[in-house]
Design a protein around this motif. Structure first.
Motif, mmCIF file in Angstrom:
data_model
loop_
_atom_site.group_PDB
_atom_site.id
_atom_site.type_symbol
_atom_site.label_atom_id
_atom_site.label_comp_id
_atom_site.label_asym_id
_atom_site.label_seq_id
_atom_site.Cartn_x
_atom_site.Cartn_y
_atom_site.Cartn_z
ATOM 1 N N GLU A 1 0.834 -1.194 0.000
ATOM 2 C CA GLU A 1 0.000 0.000 0.000
ATOM 3 C C GLU A 1 0.875 1.254 0.000
ATOM 4 O O GLU A 1 1.743 1.424 0.840
ATOM 5 C CB GLU A 1 -0.912 0.014 1.229
ATOM 6 C CG GLU A 1 -1.890 1.179 1.240
ATOM 7 C CD GLU A 1 -2.803 1.167 2.458
ATOM 8 O OE1 GLU A 1 -3.658 2.051 2.546
ATOM 9 O OE2 GLU A 1 -2.639 0.278 3.313
ATOM 10 N N ARG A 2 0.699 2.102 -1.003
ATOM 11 C CA ARG A 2 1.436 3.356 -1.158
ATOM 12 C C ARG A 2 2.942 3.156 -1.311
ATOM 13 O O ARG A 2 3.745 3.943 -0.846
ATOM 14 C CB ARG A 2 1.123 4.311 0.001
ATOM 15 C CG ARG A 2 -0.300 4.837 -0.044
ATOM 16 C CD ARG A 2 -0.523 5.888 1.011
ATOM 17 N NE ARG A 2 -0.612 5.320 2.341
ATOM 18 C CZ ARG A 2 -0.691 6.051 3.458
ATOM 19 N NH1 ARG A 2 -0.667 7.366 3.394
ATOM 20 N NH2 ARG A 2 -0.794 5.459 4.635
ATOM 21 N N ASP A 3 3.333 2.067 -1.968
ATOM 22 C CA ASP A 3 4.749 1.835 -2.262
ATOM 23 C C ASP A 3 4.857 1.115 -3.599
ATOM 24 O O ASP A 3 4.010 0.286 -3.939
ATOM 25 C CB ASP A 3 5.404 0.993 -1.170
ATOM 26 C CG ASP A 3 6.916 1.123 -1.179
ATOM 27 O OD1 ASP A 3 7.444 1.941 -1.967
ATOM 28 O OD2 ASP A 3 7.573 0.404 -0.399
ATOM 29 N N LEU A 4 5.885 1.445 -4.360
ATOM 30 C CA LEU A 4 6.047 0.918 -5.707
ATOM 31 C C LEU A 4 7.299 0.049 -5.826
ATOM 32 O O LEU A 4 8.240 0.164 -5.039
ATOM 33 C CB LEU A 4 6.137 2.061 -6.720
ATOM 34 C CG LEU A 4 4.945 3.020 -6.799
ATOM 35 C CD1 LEU A 4 5.233 4.118 -7.817
ATOM 36 C CD2 LEU A 4 3.663 2.278 -7.140
ATOM 37 N N LEU A 5 7.282 -0.811 -6.828
ATOM 38 C CA LEU A 5 8.429 -1.645 -7.173
ATOM 39 C C LEU A 5 8.556 -1.628 -8.690
ATOM 40 O O LEU A 5 7.562 -1.736 -9.405
ATOM 41 C CB LEU A 5 8.219 -3.082 -6.683
ATOM 42 C CG LEU A 5 9.295 -4.104 -7.071
ATOM 43 C CD1 LEU A 5 10.601 -3.791 -6.349
ATOM 44 C CD2 LEU A 5 8.818 -5.509 -6.743
ATOM 45 N N THR A 6 9.781 -1.475 -9.186
ATOM 46 C CA THR A 6 10.000 -1.518 -10.632
ATOM 47 C C THR A 6 10.882 -2.715 -10.989
ATOM 48 O O THR A 6 11.590 -3.268 -10.123
ATOM 49 C CB THR A 6 10.680 -0.234 -11.152
ATOM 50 O OG1 THR A 6 12.068 -0.243 -10.760
ATOM 51 C CG2 THR A 6 9.987 1.011 -10.611
ATOM 52 N N THR A 7 10.834 -3.084 -12.255
ATOM 53 C CA THR A 7 11.697 -4.176 -12.708
ATOM 54 C C THR A 7 13.175 -3.805 -12.598
ATOM 55 O O THR A 7 14.036 -4.677 -12.476
ATOM 56 C CB THR A 7 11.361 -4.546 -14.169
ATOM 57 O OG1 THR A 7 11.323 -3.348 -14.972
ATOM 58 C CG2 THR A 7 10.013 -5.243 -14.250
ATOM 59 N N MET A 8 13.482 -2.500 -12.595
ATOM 60 C CA MET A 8 14.874 -2.081 -12.436
ATOM 61 C C MET A 8 15.371 -2.303 -11.022
ATOM 62 O O MET A 8 16.551 -2.607 -10.808
ATOM 63 C CB MET A 8 15.042 -0.616 -12.845
ATOM 64 C CG MET A 8 15.273 -0.430 -14.330
ATOM 65 S SD MET A 8 16.829 -1.189 -14.902
ATOM 66 C CE MET A 8 18.030 -0.038 -14.235
ATOM 67 N N ASP A 9 14.485 -2.143 -10.017
ATOM 68 C CA ASP A 9 14.877 -2.469 -8.637
ATOM 69 C C ASP A 9 15.423 -3.888 -8.586
ATOM 70 O O ASP A 9 16.483 -4.151 -7.999
ATOM 71 C CB ASP A 9 13.672 -2.368 -7.697
ATOM 72 C CG ASP A 9 13.221 -0.955 -7.423
ATOM 73 O OD1 ASP A 9 13.689 -0.363 -6.436
ATOM 74 O OD2 ASP A 9 12.387 -0.445 -8.187
ATOM 75 N N LEU A 10 14.688 -4.808 -9.191
ATOM 76 C CA LEU A 10 15.058 -6.220 -9.141
ATOM 77 C C LEU A 10 16.300 -6.505 -9.975
ATOM 78 O O LEU A 10 17.159 -7.296 -9.575
ATOM 79 C CB LEU A 10 13.892 -7.075 -9.623
ATOM 80 C CG LEU A 10 12.606 -6.940 -8.779
ATOM 81 C CD1 LEU A 10 11.470 -7.745 -9.414
ATOM 82 C CD2 LEU A 10 12.845 -7.402 -7.347
ATOM 83 N N ALA A 11 16.423 -5.845 -11.123
ATOM 84 C CA ALA A 11 17.593 -6.061 -11.986
ATOM 85 C C ALA A 11 18.870 -5.559 -11.326
ATOM 86 O O ALA A 11 19.917 -6.223 -11.365
ATOM 87 C CB ALA A 11 17.379 -5.368 -13.333
ATOM 88 N N VAL A 12 18.792 -4.384 -10.712
ATOM 89 C CA VAL A 12 19.961 -3.809 -10.022
ATOM 90 C C VAL A 12 20.343 -4.687 -8.840
ATOM 91 O O VAL A 12 21.527 -5.003 -8.627
ATOM 92 C CB VAL A 12 19.666 -2.370 -9.563
ATOM 93 C CG1 VAL A 12 20.782 -1.855 -8.652
ATOM 94 C CG2 VAL A 12 19.503 -1.451 -10.760
ATOM 95 N N GLU A 13 19.350 -5.088 -8.059
ATOM 96 C CA GLU A 13 19.636 -5.924 -6.898
ATOM 97 C C GLU A 13 20.274 -7.250 -7.305
ATOM 98 O O GLU A 13 21.250 -7.701 -6.692
ATOM 99 C CB GLU A 13 18.348 -6.188 -6.112
ATOM 100 C CG GLU A 13 18.583 -6.953 -4.822
ATOM 101 C CD GLU A 13 17.325 -7.112 -4.014
ATOM 102 O OE1 GLU A 13 17.204 -6.457 -2.965
ATOM 103 O OE2 GLU A 13 16.444 -7.907 -4.423
ATOM 104 N N GLU A 14 19.743 -7.865 -8.365
ATOM 105 C CA GLU A 14 20.279 -9.152 -8.816
ATOM 106 C C GLU A 14 21.742 -9.021 -9.238
ATOM 107 O O GLU A 14 22.569 -9.878 -8.932
ATOM 108 C CB GLU A 14 19.438 -9.674 -9.977
ATOM 109 C CG GLU A 14 19.686 -11.151 -10.315
ATOM 110 C CD GLU A 14 20.933 -11.385 -11.150
ATOM 111 O OE1 GLU A 14 21.564 -12.463 -11.013
ATOM 112 O OE2 GLU A 14 21.307 -10.494 -11.932
#
Length: 274
Positions: free
Chosen positions: A46-59
């Motif tokens: 709720e009221r927070d976003l996730l992008t595919t770039m978050d996951l790509a950078v973390e990986e």
């Protein structure tokens, strides 16, 4: 000359291998951001976003750590958020300020810190769109793009520019405390800022663009890299109740280069809590 000094310090530092790994990782991430302007956005909570770039950078960061330092512990926001900091531990926020990133604001950054026995020794915060890379090595100072930086020397509270962290979206009591503190602050300081990203809060303090940071809600990945950068630039950090800051706690923090301001926030918080 400054850049050469920075490189020499990095080479001779106790954790030079870890520093070099971060430098190489940031160079790879610079290309990743340039090559991936298209990304998907989803609701993380709720009221927070996730992008595919978050996951790509973390990986990319985690795979690099597992390859080069296979026995190290990793605490990272998206896929390893329950880890406790101990021994040799990496603290990662792949994109701090995801909502900013997802909506086109340049105030977002990759945050990486290396800790040993719960002490941060190396920290890096990289702003892809601003082309700014902040580094800190414990005991050796803080740097922006290889140039040494210092926090602004400001002791007059009425002339201070203070940034506040985001409101807590799940704890109403915590949010009310921040609201009450902000109401007092707006009458006492020159300006209040809310950047929506801890990376900007701490780095802007470290380089002298603001005077202090007050946060009543955080996770370790939000603050560990930034605290080392700000402290190595001359800032002083404590919990908002005057105790030593617990980086894995959630009681809040105040950091500035003015003991007077820190004491003001501590007294203010205690008065609000009553």
């Amino acid at each position: 000359m400054e850049q050469n000094d920075f490189n020499n310090i990095c080479r001779e530092y106790e954790f030079s291998e870890e520093v070099q790994f971060i430098k190489e990782t940031i160079a790879e991430l610079e290309l990743l951001f340039k090559e991936n302007s298209n990304f998907e956005v989803s609701e993380k909570s709720e009221r927070d976003l996730l992008t595919t770039m978050d996951l790509a950078v973390e990986e990319k960061i985690i795979s690099g750590i597992n390859s080069k330092f296979p026995n190290d512990i990793i605490l990272s926001e998206e896929t390893a958020s329950d880890t406790r900091i101990s021994d040799r531990c990496w603290v990662i926020d792949p994109i701090d300020g995801t909502c900013n990133y997802a909506t086109g604001s340049p105030l977002y950054a990759v945050q990486i810190a290396f800790t040993n026995n719960k002490t941060a020794y190396v920290a890096c915060i990289y702003f892809p769109e601003l082309d700014e890379c902040f580094f800190a090595l414990k005991g050796e100072g803080a740097f922006l793009n290889g140039n040494r930086i210092k926090a602004r020397e400001e002791t007059d509270i009425s002339k201070m520019i203070v940034s506040l962290g985001d409101y807590n979206t799940v704890d109403e009591e915590n949010s009310k405390m921040q609201h009450d503190a902000m109401d007092d602050l707006r009458q006492s300081v020159m300006r209040i800022r809310m950047f929506g990203a801890s990376c900007a809060d701490f780095c802007y303090l470290a380089v002298g663009r603001t005077s202090a940071v007050v946060s009543y809600h955080f996770h370790a990945w939000d603050i560990v890299p930034g605290i080392l950068i700000a402290e190595e630039a001359g800032a002083i950090c404590s919990g908002v109740y005057g105790d030593e800051l617990d980086i894995e706690g959630h009681d809040g923090l105040v950091i500035s280069n003015s003991k007077k301001f820190n004491e003001y926030i501590i007294n203010l918080t205690k008065s609000i809590k009553k």
